[in-house]
Design an enzyme around this catalytic site. Structure first.
Site, PDB file in Angstrom:
ATOM      1  N   HIS A  92     -57.955  47.810  22.048  1.00  0.00           N
ATOM      2  CA  HIS A  92     -57.378  47.188  22.618  1.00  0.00           C
ATOM      3  C   HIS A  92     -56.514  48.643  24.084  1.00  0.00           C
ATOM      4  CE1 HIS A  92     -55.972  44.112  19.747  1.00  0.00           C
ATOM      5  NE2 HIS A  92     -56.599  43.603  20.568  1.00  0.00           N
TER       6      HIS A  92
ATOM      7  N   LYS B 250     -52.457  28.462  15.274  1.00  0.00           N
ATOM      8  CA  LYS B 250     -53.230  29.298  13.999  1.00  0.00           C
ATOM      9  C   LYS B 250     -51.883  30.363  13.675  1.00  0.00           C
ATOM     10  CE  LYS B 250     -55.932  33.139  15.443  1.00  0.00           C
ATOM     11  NZ  LYS B 250     -57.003  33.896  16.677  1.00  0.00           N
TER      12      LYS B 250
ATOM     13  N   ARG C  51     -67.024  44.109  21.550  1.00  0.00           N
ATOM     14  CA  ARG C  51     -68.060  44.902  20.743  1.00  0.00           C
ATOM     15  C   ARG C  51     -68.886  44.743  20.561  1.00  0.00           C
ATOM     16  NH1 ARG C  51     -62.316  43.258  17.415  1.00  0.00           N
ATOM     17  NH2 ARG C  51     -63.212  41.666  18.737  1.00  0.00           N
TER      18      ARG C  51
ATOM     19  N   SER D 282     -58.033  43.777  14.971  1.00  0.00           N
ATOM     20  CA  SER D 282     -56.977  43.705  14.560  1.00  0.00           C
ATOM     21  C   SER D 282     -57.032  42.527  12.734  1.00  0.00           C
ATOM     22  CB  SER D 282     -56.319  42.600  14.914  1.00  0.00           C
ATOM     23  OG  SER D 282     -55.217  43.049  16.054  1.00  0.00           O
TER      24      SER D 282
HETATM   25  P1  ADP Z   1     -58.217  37.179  20.381  1.00  0.00           P
HETATM   26  O1  ADP Z   1     -57.616  36.032  19.269  1.00  0.00           O
HETATM   27  O2  ADP Z   1     -58.358  36.062  21.561  1.00  0.00           O
HETATM   28  O3  ADP Z   1     -59.437  37.264  20.210  1.00  0.00           O
HETATM   29  P2  ADP Z   1     -57.910  39.602  20.296  1.00  0.00           P
HETATM   30  O4  ADP Z   1     -55.905  40.466  20.153  1.00  0.00           O
HETATM   31  O5  ADP Z   1     -58.559  40.330  19.117  1.00  0.00           O
HETATM   32  O6  ADP Z   1     -57.154  38.199  20.760  1.00  0.00           O
HETATM   33  O7  ADP Z   1     -58.846  40.640  20.972  1.00  0.00           O
HETATM   34  C1  ADP Z   1     -58.192  40.529  22.392  1.00  0.00           C
HETATM   35  C2  ADP Z   1     -59.266  41.271  23.191  1.00  0.00           C
HETATM   36  O8  ADP Z   1     -59.556  42.134  23.127  1.00  0.00           O
HETATM   37  C3  ADP Z   1     -60.471  40.437  23.299  1.00  0.00           C
HETATM   38  O9  ADP Z   1     -61.779  40.529  24.472  1.00  0.00           O
HETATM   39  C4  ADP Z   1     -61.332  41.384  22.052  1.00  0.00           C
HETATM   40  O10 ADP Z   1     -62.458  41.451  22.672  1.00  0.00           O
HETATM   41  C5  ADP Z   1     -60.707  42.976  22.569  1.00  0.00           C
HETATM   42  N1  ADP Z   1     -60.943  43.640  21.499  1.00  0.00           N
HETATM   43  C6  ADP Z   1     -60.336  43.485  20.364  1.00  0.00           C
HETATM   44  N2  ADP Z   1     -60.730  44.344  19.688  1.00  0.00           N
HETATM   45  C7  ADP Z   1     -61.355  46.335  20.478  1.00  0.00           C
HETATM   46  C8  ADP Z   1     -61.845  46.874  20.422  1.00  0.00           C
HETATM   47  N3  ADP Z   1     -61.375  47.558  19.366  1.00  0.00           N
HETATM   48  N4  ADP Z   1     -62.299  47.186  21.105  1.00  0.00           N
HETATM   49  C9  ADP Z   1     -62.987  46.478  22.325  1.00  0.00           C
HETATM   50  N5  ADP Z   1     -62.367  45.504  23.162  1.00  0.00           N
HETATM   51  C10 ADP Z   1     -61.429  44.453  21.747  1.00  0.00           C
END
Ligand code: ADP
Length: 160
Positions: free
Chosen positions: A21, A45, A94, A132
């Protein structure tokens, strides 16, 4: 005429924020005047980390980046974007598996809020597998997660 400030929202659950992130955020902050990390407080959620702690952990992780704000919101991302004056949403990609869902989401947003665009940034290869969910799983079984998350998050998991 004064140029309009280019504001982007980086929405997500950030449960917790990871180095993946942060990498997306750093690159987005170089592209926009202001980036707001918008943490979704989703009433349907259940999250692992309470939303206020998620916000605090992000604030500690982004201290060095000047044009970043952190906040949480409920409801539709585009409604929150409108409230803040943001015309762009940032999402990270990703694998191809992210693509299908992200395309659907961005097209749905486009349909309800055509004035707001989504900008996709591709993850660095070294962060490709970080999510996450994986971080939580590893932490739960006592693995060291400091390679994958900012220091504040690693400390939070050690304490909990
Ligand atoms: P959501 O529940 O909206 O998917 P996340 O916190 O999991 O929330 O992800 C937020 C954004 O960050 C999404 O666009 C996700 O694809 C991106 N993201 C999560 N992990 C990574 C990573 N390792 N590299 C790049 N982008 C990521």
């Amino acid at each position: 005429m004064a140029k309009e400030e280019k504001i982007a929202i980086y929405p997500g659950s950030f449960d917790p924020i990871t180095k993946g992130h942060l990498d997306i955020l750093q690159r987005a902050s170089a592209m926009f005047d202001k980036v707001i990390i918008a943490v979704l407080k989703n009433s349907r959620k259940t999250s692992f980390i309470p939303v206020k702690d998620r916000v605090e952990l992000i604030k500690k992780s982004v201290q060095g980046i000047e044009n970043v704000d952190v906040a949480y919101f409920e409801g539709l991302t585009v409604d929150y974007a409108r409230k803040t004056g943001a015309k762009f949403l940032i999402r990270g990609l990703r694998a191809v598996s992210d693509f299908e869902y992200e395309m659907q989401l961005s097209q749905a947003n486009m349909s309800v809020a055509p004035e707001i665009g989504t900008v996709f940034l591709i993850t660095k290869p070294e962060y490709n597998f970080i999510s996450s969910g994986i971080v939580k799983e590893l932490a739960q079984y006592g693995e060291d997660i400091s390679k994958f998350v900012p220091q504040s998050v690693a400390e939070y998991f050690k304490q909990s």
